[in-house]
Motif scaffolding. Structure first.
Motif, PDB file in Angstrom:
ATOM      1  N   HIS A   1       0.847  -1.191   0.000  1.00 62.02           N
ATOM      2  CA  HIS A   1       0.000   0.000   0.000  1.00 62.02           C
ATOM      3  C   HIS A   1       0.885   1.244   0.000  1.00 62.02           C
ATOM      4  O   HIS A   1       1.734   1.412   0.883  1.00 62.02           O
ATOM      5  CB  HIS A   1      -0.925   0.006   1.220  1.00 62.02           C
ATOM      6  N   ARG A   2       0.643   2.092  -0.959  1.00 66.89           N
ATOM      7  CA  ARG A   2       1.499   3.272  -1.124  1.00 66.89           C
ATOM      8  C   ARG A   2       1.378   4.226   0.060  1.00 66.89           C
ATOM      9  O   ARG A   2       2.365   4.785   0.534  1.00 66.89           O
ATOM     10  CB  ARG A   2       1.118   3.975  -2.427  1.00 66.89           C
ATOM     11  N   SER A   3       0.170   4.414   0.532  1.00 67.05           N
ATOM     12  CA  SER A   3      -0.079   5.281   1.685  1.00 67.05           C
ATOM     13  C   SER A   3      -0.671   4.435   2.810  1.00 67.05           C
ATOM     14  O   SER A   3      -1.624   3.678   2.596  1.00 67.05           O
ATOM     15  CB  SER A   3      -1.042   6.420   1.314  1.00 67.05           C
ATOM     16  N   PHE A   4      -0.107   4.571   3.994  1.00 66.50           N
ATOM     17  CA  PHE A   4      -0.559   3.749   5.119  1.00 66.50           C
ATOM     18  C   PHE A   4      -0.482   4.585   6.387  1.00 66.50           C
ATOM     19  O   PHE A   4       0.515   5.272   6.640  1.00 66.50           O
ATOM     20  CB  PHE A   4       0.314   2.496   5.259  1.00 66.50           C
TER      21      PHE A   4
ATOM     22  N   ASP B   1      -4.868   3.501   1.283  1.00 64.34           N
ATOM     23  CA  ASP B   1      -5.430   3.673  -0.066  1.00 64.34           C
ATOM     24  C   ASP B   1      -6.936   3.902  -0.032  1.00 64.34           C
ATOM     25  O   ASP B   1      -7.704   3.278  -0.782  1.00 64.34           O
ATOM     26  CB  ASP B   1      -5.098   2.453  -0.939  1.00 64.34           C
ATOM     27  N   GLY B   2      -7.388   4.773   0.858  1.00 62.96           N
ATOM     28  CA  GLY B   2      -8.802   5.121   0.912  1.00 62.96           C
ATOM     29  C   GLY B   2      -9.675   4.163   1.689  1.00 62.96           C
ATOM     30  O   GLY B   2     -10.895   4.354   1.770  1.00 62.96           O
ATOM     31  N   THR B   3      -9.118   3.112   2.291  1.00 57.49           N
ATOM     32  CA  THR B   3      -9.883   2.136   3.079  1.00 57.49           C
ATOM     33  C   THR B   3      -9.487   2.250   4.541  1.00 57.49           C
ATOM     34  O   THR B   3      -8.323   2.541   4.859  1.00 57.49           O
ATOM     35  CB  THR B   3      -9.613   0.707   2.571  1.00 57.49           C
ATOM     36  N   LYS B   4     -10.461   2.018   5.422  1.00 56.64           N
ATOM     37  CA  LYS B   4     -10.196   2.125   6.855  1.00 56.64           C
ATOM     38  C   LYS B   4     -10.592   0.821   7.553  1.00 56.64           C
ATOM     39  O   LYS B   4     -11.712   0.332   7.395  1.00 56.64           O
ATOM     40  CB  LYS B   4     -10.978   3.285   7.474  1.00 56.64           C
ATOM     41  N   ALA B   5      -9.649   0.267   8.320  1.00 59.07           N
ATOM     42  CA  ALA B   5      -9.909  -0.901   9.159  1.00 59.07           C
ATOM     43  C   ALA B   5      -9.840  -0.448  10.611  1.00 59.07           C
ATOM     44  O   ALA B   5      -8.865   0.181  11.026  1.00 59.07           O
ATOM     45  CB  ALA B   5      -8.883  -2.002   8.893  1.00 59.07           C
ATOM     46  N   THR B   6     -10.875  -0.769  11.389  1.00 65.59           N
ATOM     47  CA  THR B   6     -10.995  -0.238  12.756  1.00 65.59           C
ATOM     48  C   THR B   6     -11.049  -1.374  13.763  1.00 65.59           C
ATOM     49  O   THR B   6     -11.870  -2.284  13.659  1.00 65.59           O
ATOM     50  CB  THR B   6     -12.261   0.628  12.890  1.00 65.59           C
ATOM     51  N   PHE B   7     -10.158  -1.287  14.745  1.00 64.71           N
ATOM     52  CA  PHE B   7     -10.156  -2.208  15.875  1.00 64.71           C
ATOM     53  C   PHE B   7     -10.651  -1.464  17.108  1.00 64.71           C
ATOM     54  O   PHE B   7     -10.182  -0.355  17.403  1.00 64.71           O
ATOM     55  CB  PHE B   7      -8.744  -2.747  16.146  1.00 64.71           C
TER      56      PHE B   7
ATOM     57  N   PRO C   1     -13.143  -4.239   7.424  1.00 59.99           N
ATOM     58  CA  PRO C   1     -11.891  -4.718   6.822  1.00 59.99           C
ATOM     59  C   PRO C   1     -10.848  -5.161   7.845  1.00 59.99           C
ATOM     60  O   PRO C   1      -9.878  -5.838   7.484  1.00 59.99           O
ATOM     61  CB  PRO C   1     -11.400  -3.499   6.026  1.00 59.99           C
ATOM     62  N   ALA C   2     -11.049  -4.793   9.107  1.00 59.77           N
ATOM     63  CA  ALA C   2     -10.086  -5.203  10.141  1.00 59.77           C
ATOM     64  C   ALA C   2     -10.009  -6.709  10.288  1.00 59.77           C
ATOM     65  O   ALA C   2      -9.020  -7.230  10.828  1.00 59.77           O
ATOM     66  CB  ALA C   2     -10.460  -4.567  11.478  1.00 59.77           C
ATOM     67  N   ASN C   3     -11.023  -7.435   9.832  1.00 64.05           N
ATOM     68  CA  ASN C   3     -10.986  -8.890   9.929  1.00 64.05           C
ATOM     69  C   ASN C   3      -9.904  -9.498   9.040  1.00 64.05           C
ATOM     70  O   ASN C   3      -9.527 -10.662   9.245  1.00 64.05           O
ATOM     71  CB  ASN C   3     -12.355  -9.465   9.546  1.00 64.05           C
TER      72      ASN C   3
END
Length: 485
Positions: free
Chosen positions: A331-334, A363-369, A404-406
């Motif tokens: 991922h280019r941006s993290f 890359d425009g996606t968010k994973a939340t814990f 998406p955190a899964n």
């Protein structure tokens, strides 16, 4: 850093020395190998304005100690008597001050009397070692006078003037070696010196401000040996007794010490408002039924490393720490984001802060814990945990089943964070995630309880046994037992 619970603050003493020693007992869990107590009082009839105490768990640094001294000397007597002991730690007062009910064995009767008679005593149980070491220079700058190194005999020949400042320094020794008796005798002798000086100052009717502190911690050597023992092996502490360290273990300890790096620090208006430290930061993603991992530690911590924190912000109730990376797992941006908040809870009658969420933005996606259920601490403390993960005894869990955190997992080793009530660039006292009752303790308690129950039942059965109360006499008639009995 759960040690431990705890407040370090200036305390007004209205009773006997026991109140002061009781406060120090509560503060023993602070890391006494790096702090030295500072005690200040004034002569009878002189009062100082009450100064705001530091926050709970806070260690007084160089600037804050200078502020305390400056405020005291602005309105208090400028004849300063400094009792400077070679070494001093909180444990000296708890061990030799009669803090556990054995007042007759206490070695500080004169100090106790001075604190009792003073209307404005000030107790700072945890002052950083460099700050206490520089107290002579601070007093010299504020009084604009040179220190005079004295002893009680010299003081009795000196005539002081209340209108002109003076800095009188009395160097006090400290017992060396492992002989506890010699240390106790030395501290008792130091207390006699304090009593003599106070008596002379009282006879001259000169108001004064007294400060009692040490140049370095008296327990630092033992604490260092303990640390080395933990790093070098189980036997190293025994072999290091008396100062003889094995060369290989000493080198290993020095290597580990060099590898300690500074925490990530975020400032708002030139004020530190968030700190983050971890021995390891690792993220992983599931691809083709395999976990691919990436170590973020080298890009976050270390000498010469300056992580990008743009997007971070903080205020009195919310904080958001954003770590920006590039080229992480394709991922280019993290971004690794820590979202915190603090609020007041009526049940506990205090404020707590929680780590509400750990977010991965890529890359425009968010994973939340979600971490608010497991990661929390009093608002004045920092939070520390040996391991914070989302997969092994997880403290972080995906926000929902479709999040998406899964597909991700995170792991933080020796994790410590604080987002509120920071003073300077150091963590406050750490609230540790480790519980008091471990699985082993529970197993031992339950096994012991079961054995006690079995023993109790057996004793109860034995006590219910009845002996025979009738016996057959061969010379007499036989015993007949009616069927009705």
């Amino acid at each position: 850093m759960a040690s431990s619970r705890i407040r370090t603050f200036p305390q007004r003493i209205s009773g006997a020395m026991a109140a002061f020693l009781g406060l120090l007992v509560l503060l023993v869990t602070v890391r006494c190998d790096e702090q030295v107590p500072v005690i200040m009082w004034t002569s009878e009839g002189i009062s100082l304005p009450r100064q705001p105490p530091p926050t709970a768990g806070h260690i007084v640094g160089h600037q804050q100690l200078a502020s305390y001294l400056e405020k005291a000397l602005d309105v208090g007597p400028r004849n300063v008597v400094l009792f400077l002991q070679d070494k001093m730690s909180i444990e000296d007062f708890t061990m030799y001050g009669g803090a556990f009910g054995n007042k007759q064995d206490g070695v500080f009767p004169n100090l106790e009397g001075a604190l009792r008679s003073s209307s404005s005593p000030l107790v700072l149980p945890a002052v950083s070692w460099p700050a206490s070491n520089a107290v002579i220079g601070q007093l010299q700058d504020q009084l604009d006078t040179s220190p005079l190194y004295m002893d009680p005999d010299t003081l009795s020949q000196l005539r002081l003037n209340a209108s002109s400042p003076a800095l009188l320094v009395f160097r006090l020794p400290y017992g060396t070696g492992s002989d506890l008796l010699s240390a106790k005798e030395t501290l008792s002798g130091n207390d006699e010196v304090i009593g003599q000086v106070i008596s002379i100052m009282r006879s001259q009717a000169v108001p004064y401000t007294a400060v009692y502190t040490g140049l370095q911690p008296s327990r630092k050597e033992a604490a260092s040996l303990s640390v080395e023992g933990g790093l070098g092996g189980g036997r190293s502490l025994l072999q290091a007794k008396g100062g003889r360290w094995r060369g290989r273990e000493r080198q290993q300890w020095a290597k580990e010490k060099r590898e300690v790096y500074a925490p990530v620090e975020f400032k708002e208006d030139d004020r530190t408002c968030m700190l983050l430290w971890a021995k390891g930061l690792t993220v992983g993603i599931l691809r083709n039924n395999r976990w691919e991992e990436h170590d973020l530690t080298p890009a976050t911590f270390g000498e010469g490393v300056s992580p990008r924190l743009h997007g971070s912000d903080c205020d009195k109730s919310k904080a958001r720490l954003v770590l920006n990376y590039e080229n992480v797992l394709g991922h280019r941006s993290f971004k690794l984001v820590f979202v915190m908040s603090q609020r007041h809870y009526k049940v506990s009658a205090r404020r707590w802060f929680t780590l509400d969420a750990v977010e991965l933005e890529y890359d425009g996606t968010k994973a939340t814990f979600n971490g608010s259920r497991s990661i929390y601490a009093p608002a004045e403390y920092s939070y520390r945990c040996h391991s914070v993960t989302s997969f092994r005894w997880p403290l972080l869990v995906p926000r929902s089943a479709k999040d998406p955190a899964n597909q991700w997992r995170v792991s933080f080793d020796d994790f410590q964070i604080q987002g509120f009530n920071l003073s300077g660039n150091e963590f406050s006292y750490a609230s540790d995630c480790a519980g008091f009752f471990s699985p082993g303790i529970w197993m031992g308690l339950l096994t012991s309880l079961l054995m006690v129950l079995v023993l109790t039942y057996g004793l109860h059965m034995i006590m219910q046994l009845l002996t025979m109360d009738r016996f057959d006499d061969p010379k007499g008639p036989g015993i007949s037992v009616p069927q009705t009995e």
